[in-house]
Motif scaffolding. Sequence first.
Motif, PDB file in Angstrom:
ATOM      1  N   UNK A  94       0.931  -1.153  -0.126  1.00  0.00           N
ATOM      2  CA  UNK A  94      -0.109  -0.050  -0.105  1.00  0.00           C
ATOM      3  C   UNK A  94       0.973   1.248   0.011  1.00  0.00           C
ATOM      4  N   UNK A  97       1.482   8.648   0.925  1.00  0.00           N
ATOM      5  CA  UNK A  97       2.107   9.674   0.021  1.00  0.00           C
ATOM      6  C   UNK A  97       2.277  11.022   0.780  1.00  0.00           C
TER       7      UNK A  97
ATOM      8  N   UNK B  97      -0.922  10.603   3.027  1.00  0.00           N
ATOM      9  CA  UNK B  97      -2.168  10.679   1.969  1.00  0.00           C
ATOM     10  C   UNK B  97      -2.131   9.169   1.200  1.00  0.00           C
ATOM     11  N   UNK B  98      -3.416   8.693   0.968  1.00  0.00           N
ATOM     12  CA  UNK B  98      -3.659   7.491   0.212  1.00  0.00           C
ATOM     13  C   UNK B  98      -4.555   7.492  -0.721  1.00  0.00           C
ATOM     14  N   UNK B  99      -4.509   6.702  -1.795  1.00  0.00           N
ATOM     15  CA  UNK B  99      -5.766   6.866  -2.781  1.00  0.00           C
ATOM     16  C   UNK B  99      -6.514   5.530  -2.710  1.00  0.00           C
ATOM     17  N   UNK B 101      -8.210   4.581  -5.247  1.00  0.00           N
ATOM     18  CA  UNK B 101      -8.353   4.389  -6.651  1.00  0.00           C
ATOM     19  C   UNK B 101     -10.041   3.892  -6.982  1.00  0.00           C
ATOM     20  N   UNK B 106      -9.881  -1.344  -1.703  1.00  0.00           N
ATOM     21  CA  UNK B 106      -8.652  -0.625  -1.514  1.00  0.00           C
ATOM     22  C   UNK B 106      -8.887   0.610  -0.286  1.00  0.00           C
ATOM     23  N   UNK B 109      -8.193  -1.299   3.009  1.00  0.00           N
ATOM     24  CA  UNK B 109      -6.795  -1.223   3.078  1.00  0.00           C
ATOM     25  C   UNK B 109      -6.144  -0.100   3.629  1.00  0.00           C
ATOM     26  N   UNK B 110      -6.607   0.948   2.907  1.00  0.00           N
ATOM     27  CA  UNK B 110      -6.005   2.397   3.333  1.00  0.00           C
ATOM     28  C   UNK B 110      -6.320   2.686   4.733  1.00  0.00           C
ATOM     29  N   UNK B 113      -4.076   0.774   6.828  1.00  0.00           N
ATOM     30  CA  UNK B 113      -2.532   1.251   6.751  1.00  0.00           C
ATOM     31  C   UNK B 113      -2.403   2.458   7.605  1.00  0.00           C
ATOM     32  N   UNK B 115      -4.245   3.508   9.971  1.00  0.00           N
ATOM     33  CA  UNK B 115      -4.489   3.213  11.269  1.00  0.00           C
ATOM     34  C   UNK B 115      -3.206   2.579  12.176  1.00  0.00           C
ATOM     35  N   UNK B 116      -2.528   1.726  11.520  1.00  0.00           N
ATOM     36  CA  UNK B 116      -1.425   1.306  11.701  1.00  0.00           C
ATOM     37  C   UNK B 116      -0.041   2.275  11.783  1.00  0.00           C
ATOM     38  N   UNK B 117      -0.177   3.400  10.848  1.00  0.00           N
ATOM     39  CA  UNK B 117       0.565   4.573  11.067  1.00  0.00           C
ATOM     40  C   UNK B 117       0.157   5.612  12.351  1.00  0.00           C
ATOM     41  N   UNK B 118      -0.811   5.038  12.944  1.00  0.00           N
ATOM     42  CA  UNK B 118      -1.345   5.934  14.070  1.00  0.00           C
ATOM     43  C   UNK B 118      -1.589   7.427  13.904  1.00  0.00           C
TER      44      UNK B 118
END
Lengths: 339, 339
Positions: A94, A97, B97-99, B101, B106, B109-110, B113, B115-118
């Motif tokens: 994943x 950005x 930032x995440x997309x 798409x 997806x 999944x974002x 991700x 959440x895990x990045x806190x």
Amino acid sequence: MSKQITIYDIAEALQLSPATVSRGLKDHPAIRKDTRKRIVDKAREMGYQQNHFASNLRKSKSNTIGVIVPRLNSYFMASVISGMEKVANAAGYNLIISQSIESKEKEFTNVKTLYDSRVDGLLVSLAYDTEDISHFDLFLAKGIPLIFFDRVFEHPQCTSIVIDNFKAGYEVTQHLIDQGCKRIAHVTGNIMRNVYSDRLRGYKQALANAGLPFDEALVYYCNLSEQAGAEAASHLLALPHPPDGVFCTNDTTAVNCMRVLKQAGIRIPEQIAVAGFNNDPLSKVIEPNLTTLNYPGQEMGELAAATLIRKLDRNEGSSINTLVLRHDLIVRESSLRKK
Amino acid sequence: MSKQITIYDIAEALQLSPATVSRGLKDHPAIRKDTRKRIVDKAREMGYQQNHFASNLRKSKSNTIGVIVPRLNSYFMASVISGMEKVANAAGYNLIISQSIESKEKEFTNVKTLYDSRVDGLLVSLAYDTEDISHFDLFLAKGIPLIFFDRVFEHPQCTSIVIDNFKAGYEVTQHLIDQGCKRIAHVTGNIMRNVYSDRLRGYKQALANAGLPFDEALVYYCNLSEQAGAEAASHLLALPHPPDGVFCTNDTTAVNCMRVLKQAGIRIPEQIAVAGFNNDPLSKVIEPNLTTLNYPGQEMGELAAATLIRKLDRNEGSSINTLVLRHDLIVRESSLRKK
């Protein structure tokens, strides 16, 4: 915000020692299998956060790739990121950005944030004013792969993915010369960045090879915004000897330059021929359609992500220092005098 | 990749117990001040990762805001993110930032991700096909603030930031009616999303109020890409009774629709008047210049970030359910018949 769940909370809930919980989460063989299951189940139930959890279970792999770009406001960058997403998602990664907004300080903050987010690797296009890459030492020291694309920096540990900007700059200028232009202006950005300095070198070399003089007054340095393109046109028209051709280093400035030239009654390409760079969708909307250089953003993004993932999967260095993608000149009406 | 440093490594290096190291990193008063300093210094020296570190020291605050958007390939979204960056950076926050798409899978999944990045909070514009927001439960259950912008979902815990899309759709259609159009087509996206369904309702209401019939054959549903805009034009021209006006729900489709209409020899606005939506820079480059609706992306981004940061700083809920921004119709030559 509710409290962060720690191994101490899980230990208390299960009446186990924190060391047992920690080992259980790491799947340590010293802990009985049913106890390990109880620990993992409880951790999930209590919302113990996945990055602890996963990093322990998966030896620190987050399956996340960090991307740092100058800005997200161009078609080119959107294409690059679309290519990265495609390859990364297919491989189970994943993207996250962040933008440096063309500032090295912000770039440094992004590096720290992405490091703290435990990305497995980093894909970077440098900010306008970045002078060295010491702020990436956090990653380099740990051997976390770092790949540069487009705006790159030479470093023995890093692969760079680029087009041949010198050659591209040469070709655009040569095309304008072939159309009969004798005084060609160049609108460019900060030449601390390879992309702009290499194209400028190509421009100068093409002039030299054609026996045309290089005139510093015809080079306009700017931030490459819409407004800067318009200002470039006003500046060039006000010169004692205005140019008969303009090569802009991006399509945004080229299109806005053309708008001002047209408003001033200049005929394009007869009086001033114009060429841009990037093959932005704008180039097919402006009239006359803009001659430009096709910059393979999608492929660059795909290749950058694929190269990084190959490094991650093999867990080894790469002997590839630089990957150069093909580009091509697209000739349209804005520069085509000889039909 | 080198090994992840844990509190056990720090404990071993300092000959302390892991519990002491853990408490020392949390600044626990049971640990002597000089010991706490030794622990913190050693943790830094060994490269103990900041998100553990910071989360322990700062009660889980990462000063990072997560953003999930459908795609990064539009001027509108670039403006929104630019506004978010401005406000977030001024307040000491960094964006990641995440997309999605346009895919709900997806998007899920974002969510994980980020959440895990806190991240401390989340700013979201929903994917094309998202049906509910159960995949945000990770955040909602923990009381981590979640704000929707543009493509929103009604939820008691979340603030939404929008424009009045019904009114905007009404105004664009009314303008075309005022210019004498009697058969107005509408090019739109997935009406599961509020932005498109509300504009479609506005379009229908304006027709109804003007006594014009609604004809389902004149509504063209698509993915709003460049190609879809071109296809919309071909489709509409092939109808037994082609339209005399087209309202496209974004400028990308409007501009590409115009290109095909022009190639087919249609005079704009005399035979077909065209209006878009977003006030993309493209709208000022196409000839004739495109009538459009100015959508305040930068302000929407600023407001979304400011609202989130206010929630984080006060650590409390908000009584604001929905924030509606002003919009305005920009009339240009593509629709202006009566001068």
